[in-house]
Design an enzyme around this catalytic site. Structure first.
Site, short mmCIF file in Angstrom:
data_model
loop_
_atom_site.label_atom_id
_atom_site.label_comp_id
_atom_site.label_asym_id
_atom_site.label_seq_id
_atom_site.Cartn_x
_atom_site.Cartn_y
_atom_site.Cartn_z
N LYS A 182 0.87 -1.17 0.00
CA LYS A 182 0.00 0.00 0.00
C LYS A 182 0.91 1.23 0.00
CE LYS A 182 -2.74 3.37 1.41
NZ LYS A 182 -2.20 4.74 1.41
N GLY A 240 2.79 5.35 12.84
CA GLY A 240 3.36 4.12 13.37
C GLY A 240 2.67 3.66 14.64
N GLU A 257 9.54 1.74 10.87
CA GLU A 257 10.66 2.66 10.66
C GLU A 257 10.04 4.04 10.64
OE1 GLU A 257 12.77 5.31 9.41
OE2 GLU A 257 12.71 4.40 7.41
N CYS A 291 13.68 10.74 6.75
CA CYS A 291 13.60 10.37 8.16
C CYS A 291 14.94 10.50 8.87
CB CYS A 291 13.07 8.95 8.30
SG CYS A 291 14.03 7.72 7.39
N GLU A 392 10.06 16.59 14.88
CA GLU A 392 10.48 16.37 13.49
C GLU A 392 9.78 17.36 12.55
OE1 GLU A 392 11.49 12.52 10.79
OE2 GLU A 392 9.45 12.61 11.59
#
Length: 504
Positions: A182, A240, A257, A291, A392
């Site tokens: 996906k 996540g 991840e 990331c 982030e």
């Protein structure tokens, strides 16, 4: 320079070796980040489509050609696929740029390196070996065999769609699993093109399935499907966490991840010119949309001012523009929501008292297409408690933090919820060898940044994720260990230890 076509292409789902529209007939638009124009229509898969894809993968796993293939045969298919990816690298790179706005030069480099994952795991497929343990009981043999998990759901992000999908696909298939991919709704085209190469390579129907759609609808249906045994997810921390919580309901195996707030540490004895290039590569390459971005630059106080001056001069010369143009250094932000998020964080940094010494606003100009550009931004006067140093941003925004001692550098570096990557710039051998052990990060570079390899496990500590991708570590993520006890003696003793009472 690459010429964009004005035609809008209509794409299809890839399920059980067939191309088909979404069952509900719905589509959504994919927008070129540079032009802000629609360039493809992508099918919005329904829960029914997800079910068809997962069941196709389950059939392929339990019966048919794939289930009957030897590991060596699977490896040969993966090697053939690697050859096809190499032959189509330019097309794949162009599709990535149309979807996510990264530089064509960078995407071509990634696509030309991508076949190595298929070659490596193709070679590893028949190297998965069990073990016989030493005899512990007379006449009883014990051995361990490793078996594929089953149907794997691979969910990939928009920033590096193919690379981060292949990191999952190659080891999962080498281990004998089947996969439903996906991709992000923002970047689906390159994965659908890769599915064509699977077809051409000769993979049996159902081994790979690609469903496209919005995460909340298509993604949730995939994650919650009872026939999915394992989920491999790359994305943000919030996504996540949602995947992890959903998977826990049915005890699905998970690898995640996630994000990072990686420290890039420059010591007083570093080669400053190299360190400047490393700082730029760490956060301004890919417009910071990675990331592993080195978004916290820790600089020893004795060289702070000189280093910042060199950095500003270097970054200030960067050219923003069309990512298809080889002269462009920094491309657009991939999506409007991400563009606004970056601008919001720049405003937060200014409110917190950080000093903006470069950039700090959107970039405008006739040669900047649809306008999703943020000027490369550098903040000084940052302390590690500021939100700009802890959260982030995922954009071309760098926070510079001074330090005095090695211990202070380590303390600042580790003082974050994340632990994906870190870097050390030094000419001191003692530091180069011993400091990486003190940094709580899954990858540590010394005098380098953003180097990855199919040989090197990649993943994070703390909130940066669970599990590892790449290297031998990755294939273990897609295998189950099974113990087998084999009794070689005849005459199994009675299971009943109590004696019946005697009868007079």
């Amino acid at each position: 320079m690459y010429q964009r076509s004005n035609e809008v292409e209509t794409l299809s789902l890839y399920i059980d070796g067939e191309w088909r529209p979404a069952s509900g007939g719905a589509y959504f638009d994919s927008v070129d980040p540079f032009t802000s124009e629609v360039w493809s229509r992508v099918p919005a898969a329904s829960a029914e489509d997800v079910d068809s894809a997962v069941r196709a993968a389950h059939r392929a796993f339990t019966s048919g050609p794939w289930a009957e293939m030897s590991p060596t045969q699977r490896g040969r298919l993966l090697h053939r696929l690697g050859d096809l990816v190499a032959a189509h690298a330019e097309k794949l790179g162009e599709l990535e740029v149309r979807d996510n706005g990264k530089l064509l030069a960078e995407m071509l480099g990634q696509m030309r390196y991508l076949p190595e994952w298929f070659y490596y795991y193709g070679g590893l497929a028949d190297k998965i070996e069990g073990a016989v343990t030493p005899a512990e009981r007379p006449g009883v043999m014990h051995y361990i065999r490793y078996e594929p998990v089953g149907v794997v759901a691979a969910i990939s992000p928009w920033n590096s769609p193919l690379v981060l999908t292949v990191w999952k696909l190659a080891p999962a298939l080498a281990a004998g699993n089947t996969v439903v991919v996906k991709p992000s709704e923002y970047s689906s085209a390159s994965m659908l093109y890769l599915a064509k190469l699977f077809d051409e390579a000769g993979f049996p129907p159902g081994v790979l399935n690609v469903i496209t759609g919005v995460g909340k609808e298509t993604g949730e249906a995939l994650i919650n499907h009872p026939l999915v045994e394992r989920i491999a997810f790359t994305g943000g921390e919030a996504g996540g966490r949602a995947v992890y919580q959903a998977a826990a309901k049915s005890f699905k195996r998970v690898s995640l991840e996630l994000g990072g707030k990686s420290p890039n540490i420059v010591f007083e004895d570093a080669d400053l010119d190299d360190a400047v290039k490393g700082a730029v590569a760490g956060v301004f390459a890919a417009a910071g949309q990675t990331c592993m971005a080195g978004s916290r630059l820790l600089v020893h106080e004795s060289i702070h001012d000189v280093f910042v001056e060199k950095l500003i001069a270097f970054v200030g010369s960067a050219r923003l523009g069309d990512p298809m143009d080889s002269a462009t250094d920094i491309g657009p932000i991939a999506t409007p929501p991400q563009f606004q998020k970056i601008l919001d964080y720049i405003a937060i940094a200014k409110e917190e008292g950080a000093r903006c010494v470069l950039g700090g606003e959107r970039a405008t100009g006739a040669d900047l297409g649809g306008g999703l550009f943020v000027k490369p931004t550098i903040f000084t006067g940052v302390n590690n408690r500021m939100r700009i140093a802890q959260e982030e941003v995922f954009g071309p925004v760098l926070s510079i933090i001074p330090f005095k001692t090695d211990d202070e550098a380590v303390e600042i570096a580790n003082d974050t919820l994340y632990g994906l990557a870190a870097a050390v710039w030094t000419q001191n051998l003692d530091r180069a060898i011993n400091l990486p052990a003190r940094l709580r990060a899954g990858t540590v570079w010394v005098n380098a940044y953003r180097v990855v390899s199919y040989l090197a496990p990649f993943g994070g500590f703390k909130n940066s994720g669970i599990g590892r991708e790449n290297g031998k570590e990755a294939i273990r993520e897609y295998l189950e260990a099974k113990s087998v006890f084999l009794n070689t003696k005849r005459g199994v003793p009675s299971p009943f230890v109590m004696r019946l009472p005697s009868v007079n």
